[in-house]
Design a protein around this motif. Structure first.
Motif, short mmCIF file in Angstrom:
data_model
loop_
_atom_site.label_atom_id
_atom_site.label_comp_id
_atom_site.label_asym_id
_atom_site.label_seq_id
_atom_site.Cartn_x
_atom_site.Cartn_y
_atom_site.Cartn_z
N PRO A 1 1.56 -39.05 86.84
CA PRO A 1 1.19 -37.72 86.31
C PRO A 1 2.37 -36.97 85.71
O PRO A 1 2.25 -36.33 84.66
N GLY A 2 3.53 -37.04 86.36
CA GLY A 2 4.70 -36.34 85.84
C GLY A 2 5.17 -36.91 84.52
O GLY A 2 5.47 -36.16 83.58
N ALA A 3 5.24 -38.25 84.43
CA ALA A 3 5.66 -38.88 83.18
C ALA A 3 4.65 -38.64 82.07
O ALA A 3 5.02 -38.40 80.91
N LEU A 4 3.37 -38.68 82.41
CA LEU A 4 2.33 -38.41 81.42
C LEU A 4 2.48 -37.00 80.86
O LEU A 4 2.39 -36.79 79.64
N ALA A 5 2.72 -36.03 81.72
CA ALA A 5 2.89 -34.65 81.26
C ALA A 5 4.13 -34.51 80.38
O ALA A 5 4.10 -33.84 79.34
N ARG A 6 5.22 -35.16 80.78
CA ARG A 6 6.46 -35.06 80.00
C ARG A 6 6.33 -35.69 78.63
O ARG A 6 6.87 -35.17 77.65
N ARG A 7 5.62 -36.81 78.56
CA ARG A 7 5.58 -37.58 77.31
C ARG A 7 4.41 -37.22 76.42
O ARG A 7 4.28 -37.76 75.32
N THR A 8 3.54 -36.34 76.88
CA THR A 8 2.42 -35.87 76.05
C THR A 8 2.89 -34.69 75.21
O THR A 8 3.53 -33.78 75.71
N GLU A 9 2.57 -34.72 73.93
CA GLU A 9 2.95 -33.62 73.03
C GLU A 9 2.35 -32.31 73.55
O GLU A 9 1.21 -32.30 74.06
N PRO A 10 3.10 -31.19 73.44
CA PRO A 10 2.60 -29.90 73.94
C PRO A 10 1.20 -29.56 73.45
O PRO A 10 0.38 -29.06 74.22
N ALA A 11 0.92 -29.85 72.20
CA ALA A 11 -0.39 -29.51 71.64
C ALA A 11 -1.51 -30.33 72.26
O ALA A 11 -2.69 -29.94 72.15
N ASP A 12 -1.16 -31.44 72.90
CA ASP A 12 -2.18 -32.33 73.47
C ASP A 12 -2.24 -32.27 74.98
O ASP A 12 -2.98 -33.04 75.60
N ARG A 13 -1.51 -31.37 75.61
CA ARG A 13 -1.47 -31.35 77.07
C ARG A 13 -2.77 -30.88 77.70
O ARG A 13 -2.98 -31.08 78.90
N TRP A 14 -3.65 -30.33 76.89
CA TRP A 14 -4.97 -29.96 77.41
C TRP A 14 -5.75 -31.22 77.81
O TRP A 14 -6.73 -31.13 78.58
N THR A 15 -5.33 -32.41 77.31
CA THR A 15 -6.03 -33.66 77.67
C THR A 15 -5.63 -34.18 79.04
O THR A 15 -6.28 -35.10 79.55
N LEU A 16 -4.59 -33.61 79.65
CA LEU A 16 -4.12 -34.13 80.93
C LEU A 16 -5.21 -34.14 82.00
O LEU A 16 -5.33 -35.12 82.75
N PRO A 17 -6.04 -33.08 82.14
CA PRO A 17 -7.13 -33.15 83.12
C PRO A 17 -8.11 -34.28 82.82
O PRO A 17 -8.71 -34.85 83.75
N ALA A 18 -8.28 -34.62 81.55
CA ALA A 18 -9.18 -35.74 81.20
C ALA A 18 -8.63 -37.05 81.75
O ALA A 18 -9.38 -37.86 82.32
N PHE A 19 -7.33 -37.26 81.64
CA PHE A 19 -6.76 -38.51 82.15
C PHE A 19 -6.70 -38.52 83.67
O PHE A 19 -6.82 -39.59 84.29
N ALA A 20 -6.57 -37.34 84.29
CA ALA A 20 -6.66 -37.27 85.75
C ALA A 20 -8.06 -37.68 86.20
O ALA A 20 -8.21 -38.43 87.19
N ARG A 21 -9.07 -37.21 85.51
CA ARG A 21 -10.45 -37.59 85.84
C ARG A 21 -10.68 -39.08 85.59
O ARG A 21 -11.36 -39.77 86.37
N TYR A 22 -10.12 -39.59 84.50
CA TYR A 22 -10.26 -41.02 84.18
C TYR A 22 -9.69 -41.87 85.31
O TYR A 22 -10.30 -42.87 85.72
#
Length: 214
Positions: A164-185
């Motif tokens: 989760p930490g690496a995913l947040a760091r490497r996701t572009e700021p404009a796309d960080r709203w998708t992080l809950p989607a990948f947590a659910r996945y």
């Protein structure tokens, strides 16, 4: 779970050898289908490209198809807003088109005429790309996010996981709203359990993997 450090190139060579070992001679050759699953930040195209190269060096035809080429039109993706997590999980990717244009033609006895992409999200228009011909002994490599929740008929499935930490760091700021989607996945689909091969890539320079399936 024990992980082994490896380079992307060496991993691709090992995967290509595994596919060769599983390609038993028969009167009718059967195309093999590989899925490389991972969030956009995992850059699954890197492994897909190395694998395609490794297969071609072995004399195998290979076609890499990015799931990002099968996004649905903006009017459908953004029907409930531009940052709707439910829509991203279930409505952004045109899975029907993937079944029709990618998996159907690579079924046993299929035509082998694969559409490499369908929709350009930048222009929001059809790409009009020509069909690619994949011969009967060729290998299809589909890569991108959320692939392991749709029962796609992969002969070999690889999941490239980021913490989760690496995913947040490497996701572009404009796309960080998708992080809950990948947590659910991760919770609802458990891609690491569905995959034949798990890769940890928190540091893309130093991946590690579980090795090949037995």
């Amino acid at each position: 779970m024990q992980l082994e450090a490896i380079t992307w190139q060496r991993m691709a060579e090992r995967l290509a050898g595994h596919l060769d070992d599983r390609d038993t001679p028969s009167e009718q050759a059967v195309r093999q289908r590989v899925g490389i699953d991972g969030a956009p930040a995992a850059d699954t195209g890197v492994l897909a490209g190395h694998l395609a190269d490794a297969l071609r060096e072995r004399g195998r035809a290979a076609l890499a198809v990015p799931a990002a080429g099968f996004l649905r039109p903006a009017s459908l993706r953004f029907e409930f807003g531009r940052e709707d997590v439910d829509a991203y999980l279930d409505g952004w990717y045109d899975t029907a088109a993937l079944w029709r244009e990618v998996f159907g033609p690579t079924d046993p006895g299929g035509s082998g005429r694969v559409l490499p992409d369908l929709w350009d999200p930048v222009t929001d228009r059809a790409t009009r790309s020509p069909y690619a011909e994949l011969p009967p002994d060729g290998v299809l490599i589909v890569h991108g996010p959320l692939l392991l929740g749709h029962w796609f008929p992969f002969d070999l499935a690889v999941h490239v996981r980021l913490s989760p930490g690496a995913l947040a760091r490497r996701t572009e700021p404009a796309d960080r709203w998708t992080l809950p989607a990948f947590a659910r996945y991760e919770t609802e689909t458990a891609p690491a359990d569905r995959a034949d091969v798990l890769v940890r890539a928190d540091d893309p320079r130093h991946p590690a993997w579980t090795g090949l399936p037995g």
